[in-house]
Design a protein around this motif. Sequence first.
Motif, PDB file in Angstrom:
ATOM      1  N   SER A  30      32.579  31.761  32.644  1.00  0.00           N
ATOM      2  CA  SER A  30      33.725  32.215  33.417  1.00  0.00           C
ATOM      3  C   SER A  30      33.528  33.654  33.886  1.00  0.00           C
ATOM      4  CB  SER A  30      34.986  32.062  32.572  1.00  0.00           C
ATOM      5  OG  SER A  30      35.732  33.221  32.553  1.00  0.00           O
TER       6      SER A  30
ATOM      7  N   ARG B  29      33.496  34.667  37.758  1.00  0.00           N
ATOM      8  CA  ARG B  29      34.448  35.655  38.282  1.00  0.00           C
ATOM      9  C   ARG B  29      33.733  36.835  38.918  1.00  0.00           C
ATOM     10  NH1 ARG B  29      37.670  37.255  33.768  1.00  0.00           N
ATOM     11  NH2 ARG B  29      36.379  35.922  32.465  1.00  0.00           N
TER      12      ARG B  29
ATOM     13  N   PHE C 265      41.280  35.302  31.178  1.00  0.00           N
ATOM     14  CA  PHE C 265      41.933  35.525  32.479  1.00  0.00           C
ATOM     15  C   PHE C 265      43.082  36.528  32.347  1.00  0.00           C
ATOM     16  CE2 PHE C 265      40.804  30.853  33.738  1.00  0.00           C
ATOM     17  CZ  PHE C 265      39.487  31.228  33.920  1.00  0.00           C
TER      18      PHE C 265
ATOM     19  N   VAL D 231      42.868  39.151  38.102  1.00  0.00           N
ATOM     20  CA  VAL D 231      43.469  37.812  38.151  1.00  0.00           C
ATOM     21  C   VAL D 231      45.003  37.916  38.162  1.00  0.00           C
ATOM     22  CG1 VAL D 231      43.694  35.617  36.913  1.00  0.00           C
ATOM     23  CG2 VAL D 231      41.479  36.767  36.996  1.00  0.00           C
TER      24      VAL D 231
ATOM     25  N   MET E   4      46.965  32.069  36.801  1.00  0.00           N
ATOM     26  CA  MET E   4      46.079  30.950  36.440  1.00  0.00           C
ATOM     27  C   MET E   4      46.907  29.671  36.432  1.00  0.00           C
ATOM     28  SD  MET E   4      45.718  31.831  32.420  1.00  0.00           S
ATOM     29  CE  MET E   4      46.107  33.559  32.201  1.00  0.00           C
TER      30      MET E   4
END
Length: 564
Positions: free
Chosen positions: A437, A441, A495, A501, A504
């Motif tokens: 992840s 990202r 996240f 971010v 989500m």
Amino acid sequence: MRLFCSSKLRNTKNLSGLWDFVIDTDRVGYLEKWYDLFPVKKETMCVPFCWNCVPEYFKYEGLAWYQTVFEATSDTYLLTFENVLNEAEVYVDGICVKHHYGGFLGFQVEGSGKGKHILTVAVDNTHNEKNTIPLSRVDWFHYGGIAGNVYLDCFEECYISDHRIDYELTGNRALGNVEFNITGEYIGKVQIYLGEELVAETDAHSGKNNLKVDFGCIERWDIFKPNLYLVEIRIEGDSVVERIGFREIEVKGKQILLNGREIKIKGINRHNEHPDFGFAVPFSMMKKDVDIIKNMGVNLIRGSHYPNPPELLDYLDEIGMLFWEEIPMWGFYDKKSLGEPLTMERGIQMHDEMIRRDCHHPSIVFWGLHNEIGTDIEEGYEITKNFYEVVRALDRSRPITFASLKVESDVCLEFADIVSMNIYPGWYGGHDPKKESEEIRNKIQSHLERVGSHNKPFIISEFGAGAVFGEHSLYNAKWTEEYQSELLRELITAFEEDENVNGMIIWQYCDIRSSFELELTRPRSYNNKGLVNEYRQPKTAFYTVSRLFNKMDVNQEGDYDENI
Ligand code: ADA
């Protein structure tokens, strides 16, 4: 169905119930004019319902015919179909009066003649890999049928055939613009009421009418205070009531603001589907889902991947749940499907119908243009540009987004007010969600900088893992409840810590039946990434997510209440 009385004068009749039904496997019904003479060998089918929920038709995808009788109590009548999956040809007394393409959104048929009429509907859920929306290859099942209610309204003279209420807020003062259409001969007055209060009265006429209305001081709609107002448009002989929640949703730099306050999205994707009802989910079931979801600490539902029924949206308005609505345009990856003129035409029509039908819901905060299409090729660019322009012209008050999977190659981000990416670290690929992840990202951020979209809000619109309900292992194997739960725990935590971010959205609330095209990659023929299975039995991840999401919200502290 609506959750409030949508007219003070109309005597609307629900035509739902048991209709005559026959499937047309060989597609001979048009030639043999079944709309004139319905086959003797027929059975009955519930309306609303999906025929694939009847064991004999579990696998049937194609053409079927429905018939019923209705009685118009005056000379002018209006039939309203809420949802026919996917294409409908409507006949009254053997005459074709309407053709409508596209499920999940309704349509109306105007007719004349007092007395009894025979209503026949040819319903077709045939699909292809070129220009049907949805395409054949989607990750849900192509249920067919009249999946929404059918209503009859009868009018002595003219009636309000269309309406739209927009407003602008200055502090808590709302100035409105009310537009409506009158069908039939009319010269007379129109009154606008906010609740019981008369806020405007003027002359109106046949055709299009437009007036400015001062709604005065209102209380805003918000997540924790979902204030709603009924607005009535009344002419002699007819009345329509709309329900408004006054609020502002906007994007400012990297922030998403609701009534000027920054919001972070704790969302979940939800298919409006159940194995016993297909897409004709009863309101009681939808409400139960939404209540469970709210209790999990979720503040936004993404209606993946199609418009949801009006009563569900009404309920979200009432409880202050945010909603992302989109059309069923899923997985158009190549030139062939994206370059088809019919794809563009149908997509535009669906956006148009969706926005006109649903623009009054305060819960809807984003319009989604499409999901995982070829946004890295020219044809994807063209279609996204066109959709963006159409949606923007129809509604300037909500941010526009689309769920992309082109994390390093998306060329359409100029048409996204909010960047949304679907990513599956730790699922498709390796076994290390956290590390993967981070890598994804980083790639996304570099791409956003390259294309100049790094100063926009960024949402992870899908992430998750499959777990077959009841599957356990000591070895953290994929498809177990433990793997799904642990993956979600790691990703939600990561996240939340990432300042890039803004939100989500977990994939997904419940397991759903998948298409024949995907069944070999989908154990049990289901997409098993639900936090609950298709019968809403919770998996381990359900409790994990509930705990994490509830802790993330200062306004809603506490764990999931396991007693509900
Ligand atoms: C995609 C798609 C979903 C679902 C998901 C998955 O992101 O948008 O509908 O198919 O993948 O489970 O792989």
